[in-house]
Design a protein around this motif. Structure first.
Motif, PDB file in Angstrom:
ATOM      1  N   UNK A   1       7.805   5.578   5.196  1.00  0.00           N
ATOM      2  CA  UNK A   1       6.649   4.929   4.546  1.00  0.00           C
ATOM      3  C   UNK A   1       6.407   5.507   3.155  1.00  0.00           C
ATOM      4  N   UNK A   2       7.427   5.728   2.394  1.00  0.00           N
ATOM      5  CA  UNK A   2       7.290   6.336   1.062  1.00  0.00           C
ATOM      6  C   UNK A   2       7.090   5.275  -0.006  1.00  0.00           C
TER       7      UNK A   2
ATOM      8  N   UNK B   1       8.009   2.282   8.479  1.00  0.00           N
ATOM      9  CA  UNK B   1       8.571   2.763   9.741  1.00  0.00           C
ATOM     10  C   UNK B   1       7.863   4.059  10.079  1.00  0.00           C
ATOM     11  N   UNK B   2       6.915   3.965  10.973  1.00  0.00           N
ATOM     12  CA  UNK B   2       5.970   5.032  11.260  1.00  0.00           C
ATOM     13  C   UNK B   2       6.245   5.653  12.617  1.00  0.00           C
TER      14      UNK B   2
ATOM     15  N   UNK C   1       0.838  -1.195   0.000  1.00  0.00           N
ATOM     16  CA  UNK C   1       0.000   0.000   0.000  1.00  0.00           C
ATOM     17  C   UNK C   1       0.875   1.247   0.000  1.00  0.00           C
ATOM     18  N   UNK C   2       0.216   2.401  -0.116  1.00  0.00           N
ATOM     19  CA  UNK C   2       0.911   3.687  -0.025  1.00  0.00           C
ATOM     20  C   UNK C   2       0.288   4.500   1.104  1.00  0.00           C
TER      21      UNK C   2
ATOM     22  N   UNK D   1      -4.551   2.237   0.214  1.00  0.00           N
ATOM     23  CA  UNK D   1      -3.937   3.209   1.116  1.00  0.00           C
ATOM     24  C   UNK D   1      -3.708   2.565   2.481  1.00  0.00           C
ATOM     25  N   UNK D   2      -2.568   2.894   3.103  1.00  0.00           N
ATOM     26  CA  UNK D   2      -2.302   2.419   4.454  1.00  0.00           C
ATOM     27  C   UNK D   2      -3.295   3.037   5.430  1.00  0.00           C
ATOM     28  N   UNK D   3      -3.816   2.231   6.331  1.00  0.00           N
ATOM     29  CA  UNK D   3      -4.636   2.747   7.421  1.00  0.00           C
ATOM     30  C   UNK D   3      -3.679   3.026   8.576  1.00  0.00           C
TER      31      UNK D   3
END
Length: 113
Positions: free
Chosen positions: A38-39, A48-49, A24-25, A70-72
């Motif tokens: 997170x690119x 890595x958030x 995902x993005x 999309x990332x949640x």
């Protein structure tokens, strides 16, 4: 072959299933999160958030529910504050309704008088 089970992609290799993350993005609109790690299109487990300076420090989590989606992002909460009781001259904070409690910065509209 590939199948889906919950939030994982199951890949069949030699009649055995191996679970793999979806890719995902991250949305650039996620102001409460630091997205440097997170690119692009990536596995959610590789994201890595961190919480941004606008958020209360926490341990955020990224989840990908659909390949290519999309990332949640969850875990970072916006900092809230109250309007000051004594205002500097020429500031109007009538657009900052904090009578019911603290609000997020983006909910406060400060004007010059």
């Amino acid at each position: 072959t590939t199948d889906r089970y919950g939030s994982a992609l199951l890949v069949s290799a030699n009649a055995r299933y191996v679970a793999a993350d979806f890719q995902c993005t991250a949305s650039e609109q996620a102001k409460l999160y630091e997205l440097a790690g997170c690119r692009g299109l990536l596995l959610s487990s590789r994201c890595q958030l961190a919480c941004s300076s606008l958020a209360i420090p926490a341990a955020p989590v990224a989840t990908c529910h659909e390949d290519g989606g999309a990332l949640e992002l969850v875990g970072c909460l916006g900092k809230k504050c109250m309007s000051p009781q004594v205002l500097p001259p020429n500031f109007d904070v009538s657009g900052c309704a904090t009578s019911a409690g603290p609000i997020l910065a983006e909910e406060c509209k400060v004007k010059c008088t």
